[in-house]
Scaffold this motif. Structure first.
Motif, PDB file in Angstrom:
ATOM      1  N   LEU A 122       0.824  -1.206   0.000  1.00 41.14           N
ATOM      2  CA  LEU A 122       0.000   0.000   0.000  1.00 41.14           C
ATOM      3  C   LEU A 122       0.863   1.264   0.000  1.00 41.14           C
ATOM      4  N   GLY A 123       1.995   1.223   0.751  1.00 37.49           N
ATOM      5  CA  GLY A 123       2.882   2.383   0.745  1.00 37.49           C
ATOM      6  C   GLY A 123       3.549   2.583  -0.610  1.00 37.49           C
ATOM      7  N   ALA A 124       3.965   1.473  -1.265  1.00 37.44           N
ATOM      8  CA  ALA A 124       4.591   1.586  -2.578  1.00 37.44           C
ATOM      9  C   ALA A 124       3.605   2.034  -3.646  1.00 37.44           C
ATOM     10  N   ALA A 125       2.343   1.744  -3.468  1.00 40.55           N
ATOM     11  CA  ALA A 125       1.326   2.143  -4.448  1.00 40.55           C
ATOM     12  C   ALA A 125       0.893   3.593  -4.279  1.00 40.55           C
ATOM     13  N   GLY A 126       1.360   4.296  -3.232  1.00 46.11           N
ATOM     14  CA  GLY A 126       1.003   5.694  -3.029  1.00 46.11           C
ATOM     15  C   GLY A 126      -0.350   5.917  -2.402  1.00 46.11           C
ATOM     16  N   VAL A 127      -0.852   4.910  -1.703  1.00 49.00           N
ATOM     17  CA  VAL A 127      -2.175   5.045  -1.086  1.00 49.00           C
ATOM     18  C   VAL A 127      -2.124   6.064   0.051  1.00 49.00           C
ATOM     19  N   TRP A 128      -1.070   6.042   0.859  1.00 51.69           N
ATOM     20  CA  TRP A 128      -1.000   6.956   2.001  1.00 51.69           C
ATOM     21  C   TRP A 128      -0.876   8.417   1.550  1.00 51.69           C
ATOM     22  N   GLU A 129      -0.104   8.702   0.492  1.00 52.63           N
ATOM     23  CA  GLU A 129      -0.014  10.067  -0.028  1.00 52.63           C
ATOM     24  C   GLU A 129      -1.358  10.545  -0.555  1.00 52.63           C
ATOM     25  N   SER A 130      -2.091   9.631  -1.201  1.00 54.45           N
ATOM     26  CA  SER A 130      -3.419  10.015  -1.702  1.00 54.45           C
ATOM     27  C   SER A 130      -4.359  10.350  -0.556  1.00 54.45           C
ATOM     28  N   ASP A 168      -7.130  18.503   1.449  1.00 56.50           N
ATOM     29  CA  ASP A 168      -8.093  19.276   0.664  1.00 56.50           C
ATOM     30  C   ASP A 168      -9.386  19.509   1.425  1.00 56.50           C
ATOM     31  N   VAL A 169      -9.828  18.504   2.188  1.00 58.20           N
ATOM     32  CA  VAL A 169     -11.071  18.646   2.944  1.00 58.20           C
ATOM     33  C   VAL A 169     -10.879  19.630   4.099  1.00 58.20           C
ATOM     34  N   VAL A 170      -9.784  19.459   4.838  1.00 54.74           N
ATOM     35  CA  VAL A 170      -9.539  20.361   5.982  1.00 54.74           C
ATOM     36  C   VAL A 170      -9.191  21.746   5.477  1.00 54.74           C
ATOM     37  N   GLY A 171      -8.166  21.870   4.611  1.00 54.57           N
ATOM     38  CA  GLY A 171      -7.742  23.101   3.927  1.00 54.57           C
ATOM     39  C   GLY A 171      -7.655  24.363   4.790  1.00 54.57           C
ATOM     40  N   GLY A 172      -6.715  25.235   4.590  1.00 54.24           N
ATOM     41  CA  GLY A 172      -6.614  26.534   5.214  1.00 54.24           C
ATOM     42  C   GLY A 172      -6.199  26.511   6.671  1.00 54.24           C
ATOM     43  N   THR A 173      -5.963  25.323   7.239  1.00 53.94           N
ATOM     44  CA  THR A 173      -5.561  25.284   8.642  1.00 53.94           C
ATOM     45  C   THR A 173      -4.070  25.507   8.804  1.00 53.94           C
ATOM     46  N   GLY A 174      -3.335  25.347   7.716  1.00 51.43           N
ATOM     47  CA  GLY A 174      -1.891  25.537   7.747  1.00 51.43           C
ATOM     48  C   GLY A 174      -1.131  24.370   8.320  1.00 51.43           C
ATOM     49  N   ALA A 175      -1.791  23.331   8.696  1.00 47.57           N
ATOM     50  CA  ALA A 175      -1.155  22.133   9.237  1.00 47.57           C
ATOM     51  C   ALA A 175      -1.309  21.002   8.236  1.00 47.57           C
ATOM     52  N   SER A 176      -0.219  20.317   7.929  1.00 49.29           N
ATOM     53  CA  SER A 176      -0.253  19.182   7.007  1.00 49.29           C
ATOM     54  C   SER A 176      -0.667  17.916   7.754  1.00 49.29           C
ATOM     55  N   PHE A 177      -1.464  17.109   7.084  1.00 49.03           N
ATOM     56  CA  PHE A 177      -1.962  15.856   7.695  1.00 49.03           C
ATOM     57  C   PHE A 177      -1.173  14.677   7.110  1.00 49.03           C
ATOM     58  N   ALA A 178      -0.718  13.762   7.990  1.00 46.32           N
ATOM     59  CA  ALA A 178      -0.022  12.536   7.580  1.00 46.32           C
ATOM     60  C   ALA A 178      -0.642  11.355   8.312  1.00 46.32           C
TER      61      ALA A 178
END
Length: 212
Positions: A133-141, A148-158
């Motif tokens: 799943l990590g190699a397929a880029g699922v976590w980045e997606s 995009d849903v949260v947006g404008g908070t200035g904090a990146s979600f991981a």
């Protein structure tokens, strides 16, 4: 006349035994024609025959009975007269067995080893799936979608901060250890309960059959 009839009876009986030993069925000591000759000789025989010295000889009836006994023995002792397996047909042997007792110690060892193997397989499978799943880029997606849903908070979600590989593997190992303990205990307890039930009811009955 009586000696001739007795001789005919003996020769007919020996001929009938020879033919019965070489036949396939092996069930009758003589054929129909031979039996008719023996009966005819017996009908013309006299009960007792004496020679010139006055000594009595066996009658034709006695010789007939002796000849028939020899013919029957020859027919029964001839191995070629017995039916072959192809003629008789192969019969499938069956055995009915009863499982009356199970050794709890052997059940515990077997369940322990199988549960360990199952735990190892589970940990390896989870690690492989998480790597794919990590190699397929699922976590980045997932991270970009949440951003995009949260947006404008200035904090990146991981998402890996919450469901990282180390955390998932640690949780999987914990589940595998608990599974080893539970499977071993339940299997051993089940063996004890089965022995108690078998002592009261006799146990399970199994029918085994030989391959044709």
């Amino acid at each position: 006349m009586a000696e001739r009839a007795a001789g005919d009876a003996a020769s007919a009986a020996s001929a009938g035994s020879g033919r019965s030993g070489s036949g396939r069925s092996g069930s009758t000591p003589a054929s129909g024609k031979t039996q008719e000759r023996i009966k005819e000789a017996y009908a013309h025989s006299s009960p007792v025959v004496s020679d010139d010295t006055g000594e009595s000889k066996p009658s034709a009836a006695d010789r007939f009975a002796a000849a028939m006994a020899v013919a029957k023995n020859a027919a029964s002792s001839n191995p070629s007269s017995a039916p072959t397996p192809a003629q008789a047909g192969r019969k499938v042997r069956k055995a009915r067995l009863r499982l009356s007792h199970i050794d709890p110690w052997s059940v515990m060892k077997t369940a322990f080893l199988l549960s360990i193997a199952l735990g190892i397989v589970t940990v390896v499978a989870v690690a492989v799936i998480w790597s794919v799943l990590g190699a397929a880029g699922v976590w980045e997606s997932i991270d970009s979608a949440v951003g995009d849903v949260v947006g404008g908070t200035g904090a990146s979600f991981a998402i890996e901060d919450y469901l990282g590989t180390s955390r998932v593997l640690g949780f999987t190992m914990l589940v595998a250890v608990v599974d080893v303990v539970l499977v071993t205990v339940v299997a051993t307890l089940g063996a004890f309960l089965y022995n108690l039930a078998a002592a009261l009811l006799g146990g399970l009955e199994v029918t085994l059959a030989e391959d044709a």
